[in-house]
Design a protein around this motif. Structure first.
Motif: not given
Length: 269
Positions: A120, A220-222
């Motif tokens: 990420t 998940p959001e990264k």
């Protein structure tokens, strides 16, 4: 497996296999070039694969202190220099992805394309930083074994912790091979890494973002911090943080497709 003396005098071990378009694969924290053992045979028939052990990991020399991602990026560039490779696709797993971002920031002209594999652009939050400090303290007091025993199961999807016991064992043995100095240096270096979302926003060359559906390390959001016509997003079904071991064929196919498509576009220009 050559040992290369870099311009900064670091003794670095690396695999150098295949021919053609150069691809630099940077492994993750407490890993080594052997993280790629399942995918190398699937890639080295098409590309020249350079897979080093990063500083303090595997058979590469350890040094004291924190290992900033910028320092690991310098090591990687110096390795490319020693091997006579002016440009390469730079793909990094986890900590290797943080290194790849630092390399692309300082040396964009050396990068044909960039890949974040289970990685990420986001920095550690405060809890994450505290965890890095705790890991460094524990390793300094106890050595590497307990840290690896706790770390490795978290890298695999929950289902695979029982169904892929031999691969967990292999990742554990690789982890045991990490110098305590290297594990401490890597933890402290990751703790201090900056937010590099702007690198992807400004990077107009091909980008591969590959994530595991069951990754318990990268939230998940990264997982997909960028989108656009130059960005390829791949989600590996059922995989945790170790797609190169958990789903090697799909992992290798995603990389090969990304590079072949990118090279086709470059050649059409």
């Amino acid at each position: 497996m050559p040992i290369v003396t870099l311009a900064n005098s670091l003794q670095a071990a690396c695999a150098d296999e295949g021919a053609g378009t150069p691809v630099l694969l940077l492994h993750g924290y407490c890993g080594s070039r052997h993280y790629w053992d399942d995918v190398l045979p699937l890639l080295n028939a098409k590309f020249r694969i350079i897979a080093p052990d990063c500083r303090g990991h595997g058979e590469t020399q350890a040094t004291n202190g924190a290992y900033p991602m910028e320092q690991l990026a310098e090591d990687a560039v110096q390795l490319l220099d020693e091997l006579g490779i002016p440009k390469a696709y730079v793909l990094g797993h986890s900590m290797g992805g943080y290194t790849a971002l630092a390399l692309a920031e300082k040396y964009p002209d050396r990068v044909l394309g960039l890949g974040l594999l289970h990685s990420t652009t986001f920095p550690d939050d405060e809890n994450g930083k505290a965890g890095r400090d705790a890991a460094a303290r524990r390793i300094a007091l106890e050595g590497i074994k307990g840290h690896i025993d706790d770390l490795v199961p978290k890298l695999f999807a929950p289902e695979h912790r029982t169904s892929m016991r031999s691969k967990l064992s292999r990742a554990t043995v690789i982890g045991y091979g990490t110098s305590p100095l290297g594990a401490i240096g890597g933890a402290l270096g990751m703790k201090e890494r900056p937010d590099r979302r702007s690198i992807l926003e400004q990077f107009h060359k091909p980008v591969l973002l590959l994530a595991g559906e069951e990754d318990g390390v990268i939230a998940p959001e990264k997982r997909f911090p960028a989108s656009g016509p130059n960005v390829t997003q791949v989600l590996l079904s059922g995989s945790g943080h170790m797609g190169m071991m958990e789903a090697p064929e799909a992992f290798a196919n995603a990389i090969a497709s990304f590079i072949e498509t990118s090279e086709g576009r470059r050649n059409d220009v």
